[in-house]
Design a protein around this motif. Sequence first.
Motif, PDB file in Angstrom:
ATOM      1  N   ARG A  25      42.457   3.143  26.723  1.00  0.00           N
ATOM      2  CA  ARG A  25      41.419   4.052  26.230  1.00  0.00           C
ATOM      3  C   ARG A  25      40.382   4.303  27.321  1.00  0.00           C
ATOM      4  O   ARG A  25      39.908   3.372  27.970  1.00  0.00           O
ATOM      5  CB  ARG A  25      40.749   3.465  24.994  1.00  0.00           C
ATOM      6  N   PHE A  26      40.025   5.586  27.508  1.00  0.00           N
ATOM      7  CA  PHE A  26      39.012   5.973  28.480  1.00  0.00           C
ATOM      8  C   PHE A  26      37.713   6.367  27.784  1.00  0.00           C
ATOM      9  O   PHE A  26      37.727   6.940  26.688  1.00  0.00           O
ATOM     10  CB  PHE A  26      39.481   7.183  29.298  1.00  0.00           C
ATOM     11  N   THR A  27      36.595   6.082  28.449  1.00  0.00           N
ATOM     12  CA  THR A  27      35.305   6.616  28.044  1.00  0.00           C
ATOM     13  C   THR A  27      34.628   7.202  29.280  1.00  0.00           C
ATOM     14  O   THR A  27      34.842   6.739  30.403  1.00  0.00           O
ATOM     15  CB  THR A  27      34.388   5.557  27.412  1.00  0.00           C
ATOM     16  N   LEU A  28      33.826   8.229  29.068  1.00  0.00           N
ATOM     17  CA  LEU A  28      33.087   8.879  30.144  1.00  0.00           C
ATOM     18  C   LEU A  28      31.631   8.949  29.709  1.00  0.00           C
ATOM     19  O   LEU A  28      31.326   9.517  28.657  1.00  0.00           O
ATOM     20  CB  LEU A  28      33.639  10.287  30.396  1.00  0.00           C
ATOM     21  N   ILE A  30      48.451   9.673  34.028  1.00  0.00           N
ATOM     22  CA  ILE A  30      48.053   9.927  35.419  1.00  0.00           C
ATOM     23  C   ILE A  30      46.723   9.252  35.735  1.00  0.00           C
ATOM     24  O   ILE A  30      46.585   8.550  36.743  1.00  0.00           O
ATOM     25  CB  ILE A  30      47.960  11.445  35.683  1.00  0.00           C
ATOM     26  N   LEU A  31      45.741   9.448  34.872  1.00  0.00           N
ATOM     27  CA  LEU A  31      44.423   8.881  35.132  1.00  0.00           C
ATOM     28  C   LEU A  31      44.461   7.351  35.082  1.00  0.00           C
ATOM     29  O   LEU A  31      43.794   6.680  35.879  1.00  0.00           O
ATOM     30  CB  LEU A  31      43.411   9.436  34.129  1.00  0.00           C
ATOM     31  N   ALA A  32      45.251   6.793  34.164  1.00  0.00           N
ATOM     32  CA  ALA A  32      45.380   5.336  34.089  1.00  0.00           C
ATOM     33  C   ALA A  32      46.005   4.789  35.369  1.00  0.00           C
ATOM     34  O   ALA A  32      45.571   3.742  35.884  1.00  0.00           O
ATOM     35  CB  ALA A  32      46.222   4.939  32.882  1.00  0.00           C
ATOM     36  N   TYR A  33      46.997   5.471  35.883  1.00  0.00           N
ATOM     37  CA  TYR A  33      47.631   5.008  37.118  1.00  0.00           C
ATOM     38  C   TYR A  33      46.644   5.052  38.273  1.00  0.00           C
ATOM     39  O   TYR A  33      46.576   4.114  39.094  1.00  0.00           O
ATOM     40  CB  TYR A  33      48.860   5.860  37.444  1.00  0.00           C
ATOM     41  N   LEU A  34      45.847   6.111  38.338  1.00  0.00           N
ATOM     42  CA  LEU A  34      44.900   6.260  39.436  1.00  0.00           C
ATOM     43  C   LEU A  34      43.764   5.244  39.364  1.00  0.00           C
ATOM     44  O   LEU A  34      43.369   4.664  40.376  1.00  0.00           O
ATOM     45  CB  LEU A  34      44.330   7.687  39.449  1.00  0.00           C
ATOM     46  N   ILE A  35      43.221   5.012  38.158  1.00  0.00           N
ATOM     47  CA  ILE A  35      42.080   4.098  38.069  1.00  0.00           C
ATOM     48  C   ILE A  35      42.509   2.651  38.315  1.00  0.00           C
ATOM     49  O   ILE A  35      41.730   1.842  38.828  1.00  0.00           O
ATOM     50  CB  ILE A  35      41.338   4.236  36.715  1.00  0.00           C
ATOM     51  N   GLN A  36      43.746   2.321  37.983  1.00  0.00           N
ATOM     52  CA  GLN A  36      44.216   0.968  38.258  1.00  0.00           C
ATOM     53  C   GLN A  36      44.506   0.758  39.746  1.00  0.00           C
ATOM     54  O   GLN A  36      44.721  -0.368  40.176  1.00  0.00           O
ATOM     55  CB  GLN A  36      45.442   0.649  37.398  1.00  0.00           C
ATOM     56  N   ILE A  68      42.434  17.276  34.522  1.00  0.00           N
ATOM     57  CA  ILE A  68      41.691  16.024  34.434  1.00  0.00           C
ATOM     58  C   ILE A  68      40.328  16.169  35.099  1.00  0.00           C
ATOM     59  O   ILE A  68      39.309  15.721  34.563  1.00  0.00           O
ATOM     60  CB  ILE A  68      42.491  14.879  35.084  1.00  0.00           C
ATOM     61  N   ARG A  69      40.287  16.802  36.260  1.00  0.00           N
ATOM     62  CA  ARG A  69      39.017  16.991  36.964  1.00  0.00           C
ATOM     63  C   ARG A  69      38.022  17.776  36.110  1.00  0.00           C
ATOM     64  O   ARG A  69      36.829  17.446  36.069  1.00  0.00           O
ATOM     65  CB  ARG A  69      39.264  17.713  38.284  1.00  0.00           C
ATOM     66  N   ARG A  70      38.511  18.801  35.441  1.00  0.00           N
ATOM     67  CA  ARG A  70      37.618  19.600  34.600  1.00  0.00           C
ATOM     68  C   ARG A  70      37.080  18.772  33.436  1.00  0.00           C
ATOM     69  O   ARG A  70      35.915  18.915  33.046  1.00  0.00           O
ATOM     70  CB  ARG A  70      38.335  20.847  34.095  1.00  0.00           C
ATOM     71  N   LYS A  71      37.914  17.922  32.878  1.00  0.00           N
ATOM     72  CA  LYS A  71      37.461  17.087  31.762  1.00  0.00           C
ATOM     73  C   LYS A  71      36.476  16.012  32.216  1.00  0.00           C
ATOM     74  O   LYS A  71      35.562  15.650  31.475  1.00  0.00           O
ATOM     75  CB  LYS A  71      38.666  16.446  31.062  1.00  0.00           C
ATOM     76  N   LEU A  72      36.661  15.518  33.439  1.00  0.00           N
ATOM     77  CA  LEU A  72      35.729  14.523  33.965  1.00  0.00           C
ATOM     78  C   LEU A  72      34.375  15.157  34.291  1.00  0.00           C
ATOM     79  O   LEU A  72      33.328  14.551  34.062  1.00  0.00           O
ATOM     80  CB  LEU A  72      36.312  13.849  35.216  1.00  0.00           C
ATOM     81  N   PRO A 129      33.405  14.815  40.496  1.00  0.00           N
ATOM     82  CA  PRO A 129      34.522  14.751  41.460  1.00  0.00           C
ATOM     83  C   PRO A 129      34.933  13.330  41.818  1.00  0.00           C
ATOM     84  O   PRO A 129      34.753  12.866  42.945  1.00  0.00           O
ATOM     85  CB  PRO A 129      33.954  15.497  42.671  1.00  0.00           C
ATOM     86  N   LEU A 130      35.520  12.634  40.853  1.00  0.00           N
ATOM     87  CA  LEU A 130      35.991  11.270  41.106  1.00  0.00           C
ATOM     88  C   LEU A 130      37.362  11.249  41.761  1.00  0.00           C
ATOM     89  O   LEU A 130      37.708  10.290  42.460  1.00  0.00           O
ATOM     90  CB  LEU A 130      36.052  10.477  39.791  1.00  0.00           C
ATOM     91  N   ILE A 131      38.170  12.286  41.528  1.00  0.00           N
ATOM     92  CA  ILE A 131      39.521  12.337  42.092  1.00  0.00           C
ATOM     93  C   ILE A 131      39.496  13.175  43.362  1.00  0.00           C
ATOM     94  O   ILE A 131      39.200  14.368  43.326  1.00  0.00           O
ATOM     95  CB  ILE A 131      40.534  12.918  41.091  1.00  0.00           C
TER      96      ILE A 131
END
Length: 223
Positions: free
Chosen positions: A140-143, A157-163, A197-201, A204-206
Amino acid sequence: MKVLVVEDDRELAGKIASALAADGMIVDLVHDGEEAAFVGCTEDYDAAVLDLGLPGMDGVAVLRHWREHQRPMPVLVLTARGRWSDKLASFDAGADDYLTKPFLHEEVALRLRVLKRRALGHSSPLLAAGPLSYDANADRFTLHGEALTLTAQEQRILAYLIQRKDCIVSRSELSEHVYARDLDPDSNTLDVLIGRIRRKLGVPLIQTERGRGFRLTGSVDAD
């Protein structure tokens, strides 16, 4: 999270695969030991679920084959065999966890997530990158403290990147871990998904590393 499930009981294998897929995982199914030995050495997985009583080559032999060929994915042995001798043989061959049947599908999913997290060196299930937080156990993600709504593929995708925060992840590596082995996405698919994903974030984390891949960072500096 991409998982290889090796189970000769096709009905049970289908149930396991459906449950893990409903939990957001990509699942490849194999039903005999010889194919498992081959697939586990030629495809990249975040974890594997392995039965012991397999046709062609038993589970311990499959596991030993993977480890002899330097395959590092965590392996959860899932079997009806509860004897100490079977557990000992499995761990000696390179198993990371052992669960006997009958079992809860939710427990299988949780154990796989924990195995992956520990394999990546994360002692806590809670990961953060700037205003983005991820609970690896709950997937689960939170922003900014609010739940982040993502599609299943965006979530993977985001889970793979943050890990792998602050590490460059190549396009091929990302594709191998978020798509089933029988799928071959076109070259623009990842760019489209990363863009969403970038738009939802909204921050610019990615970062795009030209010619190398993508990197998720805790910094909100632009590319």
